[in-house]
Scaffold this active site. Sequence first.
Site, PDB file in Angstrom:
ATOM      1  CE1 TYR A   1      -2.830  -3.210   0.455  1.00 30.70           C
ATOM      2  CE2 TYR A   1      -3.172  -2.657   2.748  1.00 30.70           C
ATOM      3  CZ  TYR A   1      -3.384  -3.505   1.680  1.00 30.70           C
ATOM      4  OH  TYR A   1      -4.149  -4.628   1.843  1.00 30.70           O
TER       5      TYR A   1
ATOM      6  CB  SER B   1      -3.134 -12.578   2.420  1.00 31.88           C
ATOM      7  OG  SER B   1      -4.139 -11.856   1.769  1.00 31.88           O
ATOM      8  CG  ASN B   2      -4.609 -12.630  -1.946  1.00 30.96           C
ATOM      9  OD1 ASN B   2      -5.798 -12.427  -2.182  1.00 30.96           O
ATOM     10  ND2 ASN B   2      -3.798 -11.664  -1.558  1.00 30.96           N
TER      11      ASN B   2
ATOM     12  CD  GLN C   1      -6.459  -9.234   4.806  1.00 28.68           C
ATOM     13  OE1 GLN C   1      -6.340  -8.414   3.906  1.00 28.68           O
ATOM     14  NE2 GLN C   1      -5.990  -9.017   6.019  1.00 28.68           N
TER      15      GLN C   1
ATOM     16  CE1 TYR D   1      -9.013  -9.116  -1.726  1.00 20.60           C
ATOM     17  CE2 TYR D   1      -7.709 -10.585  -0.364  1.00 20.60           C
ATOM     18  CZ  TYR D   1      -8.121 -10.150  -1.614  1.00 20.60           C
ATOM     19  OH  TYR D   1      -7.640 -10.756  -2.743  1.00 20.60           O
ATOM     20  CG  PHE D   2     -12.175  -6.070  -2.067  1.00 20.15           C
ATOM     21  CD1 PHE D   2     -11.744  -4.763  -1.905  1.00 20.15           C
ATOM     22  CD2 PHE D   2     -11.617  -6.813  -3.100  1.00 20.15           C
ATOM     23  CE1 PHE D   2     -10.761  -4.224  -2.715  1.00 20.15           C
ATOM     24  CE2 PHE D   2     -10.634  -6.288  -3.923  1.00 20.15           C
ATOM     25  CZ  PHE D   2     -10.209  -4.983  -3.727  1.00 20.15           C
ATOM     26  N   PRO D   3     -14.768  -6.409   2.195  1.00 22.74           N
ATOM     27  CG  PRO D   3     -14.716  -5.560   4.376  1.00 22.74           C
ATOM     28  CD  PRO D   3     -13.826  -5.862   3.214  1.00 22.74           C
ATOM     29  CG  LEU D   4     -18.456  -2.657   3.532  1.00 22.59           C
ATOM     30  CD1 LEU D   4     -18.273  -1.275   4.156  1.00 22.59           C
ATOM     31  CD2 LEU D   4     -19.871  -3.187   3.805  1.00 22.59           C
TER      32      LEU D   4
ATOM     33  CE  LYS E   1     -20.347   4.374  -0.203  1.00 24.68           C
ATOM     34  NZ  LYS E   1     -19.240   5.002   0.448  1.00 24.68           N
TER      35      LYS E   1
HETATM   36  P1  NAP Z   1     -14.135  -2.353   1.383  1.00 22.66           P
HETATM   37  O1  NAP Z   1     -13.822  -2.386   2.822  1.00 22.66           O
HETATM   38  O2  NAP Z   1     -14.946  -3.415   0.787  1.00 22.66           O
HETATM   39  O3  NAP Z   1     -14.831  -0.965   1.016  1.00 22.66           O
HETATM   40  C1  NAP Z   1     -14.300   0.272   1.454  1.00 22.66           C
HETATM   41  C2  NAP Z   1     -15.220   1.382   0.965  1.00 22.66           C
HETATM   42  O4  NAP Z   1     -16.520   1.189   1.492  1.00 22.66           O
HETATM   43  C3  NAP Z   1     -14.775   2.748   1.468  1.00 22.66           C
HETATM   44  O5  NAP Z   1     -13.844   3.294   0.605  1.00 22.66           O
HETATM   45  C4  NAP Z   1     -16.081   3.513   1.513  1.00 22.66           C
HETATM   46  O6  NAP Z   1     -16.391   4.031   0.225  1.00 22.66           O
HETATM   47  C5  NAP Z   1     -17.100   2.433   1.780  1.00 22.66           C
HETATM   48  N1  NAP Z   1     -17.548   2.394   3.185  1.00 22.66           N
HETATM   49  C6  NAP Z   1     -16.914   1.899   4.267  1.00 22.66           C
HETATM   50  N2  NAP Z   1     -17.672   2.008   5.360  1.00 22.66           N
HETATM   51  C7  NAP Z   1     -18.839   2.578   4.959  1.00 22.66           C
HETATM   52  C8  NAP Z   1     -20.024   2.985   5.621  1.00 22.66           C
HETATM   53  N3  NAP Z   1     -20.201   2.795   6.927  1.00 22.66           N
HETATM   54  N4  NAP Z   1     -21.015   3.540   4.890  1.00 22.66           N
HETATM   55  C9  NAP Z   1     -20.867   3.750   3.582  1.00 22.66           C
HETATM   56  N5  NAP Z   1     -19.773   3.408   2.886  1.00 22.66           N
HETATM   57  C10 NAP Z   1     -18.767   2.831   3.581  1.00 22.66           C
HETATM   58  O7  NAP Z   1     -12.816  -2.270   0.455  1.00 22.66           O
HETATM   59  P2  NAP Z   1     -11.305  -1.952   0.731  1.00 22.66           P
HETATM   60  O8  NAP Z   1     -11.125  -0.789   1.627  1.00 22.66           O
HETATM   61  O9  NAP Z   1     -10.608  -1.897  -0.571  1.00 22.66           O
HETATM   62  O10 NAP Z   1     -10.829  -3.271   1.484  1.00 22.66           O
HETATM   63  C11 NAP Z   1     -10.761  -3.361   2.907  1.00 22.66           C
HETATM   64  C12 NAP Z   1      -9.379  -3.678   3.349  1.00 22.66           C
HETATM   65  O11 NAP Z   1      -9.033  -4.978   2.882  1.00 22.66           O
HETATM   66  C13 NAP Z   1      -8.293  -2.781   2.760  1.00 22.66           C
HETATM   67  O12 NAP Z   1      -8.183  -1.539   3.387  1.00 22.66           O
HETATM   68  C14 NAP Z   1      -7.096  -3.650   2.938  1.00 22.66           C
HETATM   69  O13 NAP Z   1      -6.591  -3.452   4.247  1.00 22.66           O
HETATM   70  C15 NAP Z   1      -7.633  -5.044   2.724  1.00 22.66           C
HETATM   71  N6  NAP Z   1      -7.337  -5.636   1.395  1.00 22.66           N
HETATM   72  C16 NAP Z   1      -6.512  -6.717   1.351  1.00 22.66           C
HETATM   73  C17 NAP Z   1      -6.206  -7.322   0.160  1.00 22.66           C
HETATM   74  C18 NAP Z   1      -5.280  -8.523   0.158  1.00 22.66           C
HETATM   75  O14 NAP Z   1      -4.783  -8.928  -0.920  1.00 22.66           O
HETATM   76  N7  NAP Z   1      -5.038  -9.129   1.301  1.00 22.66           N
HETATM   77  C19 NAP Z   1      -6.751  -6.849  -1.046  1.00 22.66           C
HETATM   78  C20 NAP Z   1      -7.617  -5.752  -0.986  1.00 22.66           C
HETATM   79  C21 NAP Z   1      -7.908  -5.162   0.247  1.00 22.66           C
HETATM   80  P3  NAP Z   1     -16.248   5.615  -0.117  1.00 22.66           P
HETATM   81  O15 NAP Z   1     -14.805   5.848  -0.117  1.00 22.66           O
HETATM   82  O16 NAP Z   1     -16.887   5.730  -1.469  1.00 22.66           O
HETATM   83  O17 NAP Z   1     -16.964   6.360   0.971  1.00 22.66           O
END
Ligand code: NAP
Length: 312
Positions: free
Chosen positions: A59, A157-158, A177, A205-208, A216
């Site tokens: 990152y 992870s992965n 993860q 990861y990518f929970p949302l 939204k």
């Molecule tokens: P995510 O958690 O699925 O989605 C994050 C987005 O959801 C935010 O940018 C925000 O969008 C929105 N959000 C979050 N809380 C909200 C709420 N209460 N209400 C409305 N919208 C909300 O995706 P991510 O951040 O990409 O992934 C989560 C984490 O997973 C990363 O930060 C990283 O640490 C990890 N990750 C790991 C890998 C791996 O290979 N291990 C790969 C990808 C990600 P807006 O910005 O539009 O407000």
Amino acid sequence: MTNLVELGKSGIKVHPIALGTNFVGGYNLYGDVNEEEGKQTVRDALNTGVTMLDTAFIYGPRRSEELIGEVLKEYNREDVVIATKAAHRELDNGDMVVDNSPEFLKQAVDDALDRLQTKYIDLFYIHNPDEDTPKDEAVEALYEMKVQGKIKAIGVSNFSVEQLAEANKNNQVDVIQNHYNLLNREAEKEMLDYTSANKITFIPYFPLAAGLLAGKYDKNTKFEDLRANLPFYQEDQFKENLDKVDKLIELARKYDEDVAQLVLAFYLTRPSLDVIIPGAKKGEQIKENMRAADIELDPKDVEYIDEIFKMN
Ligand code: NAP
């Protein structure tokens, strides 16, 4: 008060809602990264009761760890659980290759300790599997780091379930993860059986689905960051997914919550899925997401959500 949960067999206890920080210093992923705002989000999270931060070498690269290291100095180190990941080795021309060799991973731990300005890392993951290194040998290298006190728990992870089983030959893996959310429930086929049986925490990861599952967006929303390339954001799929999310809006009202919290609460009903790392960017979103840990879903509603997002 929300019950804390253990990361695998490590003895480390965390709040079930952690903070994903790929946008903190993550210039290579998001177009509009502001370092001060990123640091403030980390502070907001810790001040709201989040106890675990999820970062990685890639990152930035490096910058997310460095910024978190700066914020960490403002807090008691033992009050924060730091999870980071490595596996990307930078070539002289700037390209990245995946390397799980014991030598590389051990050096990666030392480098991450420097960037985070800390004496230990609570959870250290192998970010991606490489093609050549036997997975148990890669984990053994991290186990050496654990014995030396440089890390406290081991993650991967992965990894596929087969790769995880190989990595966990000596029962040393605490966390996996992987990509998982209501739009990608592949892990429910075999992975969650394996993790439950072996006391490994599964962190999705990518929970949302990078925001799509927060209820939204509409059909006209356009994306210019990493979302532009994600499969569930491509035209036909995007519209279909929005229709499914619409069905959750009414259900969320029953709990006086928003869709995001309902979705996160659903995940916590899955076996071994005890910790979630939504990547909230604003303090308000963090507070909302924290509430998910306290929602008790009616089993009938769990079934309803399951049905809407059934896998083929
Ligand atoms: P995510 O958690 O699925 O989605 C994050 C987005 O959801 C935010 O940018 C925000 O969008 C929105 N959000 C979050 N809380 C909200 C709420 N209460 N209400 C409305 N919208 C909300 O995706 P991510 O951040 O990409 O992934 C989560 C984490 O997973 C990363 O930060 C990283 O640490 C990890 N990750 C790991 C890998 C791996 O290979 N291990 C790969 C990808 C990600 P807006 O910005 O539009 O407000």
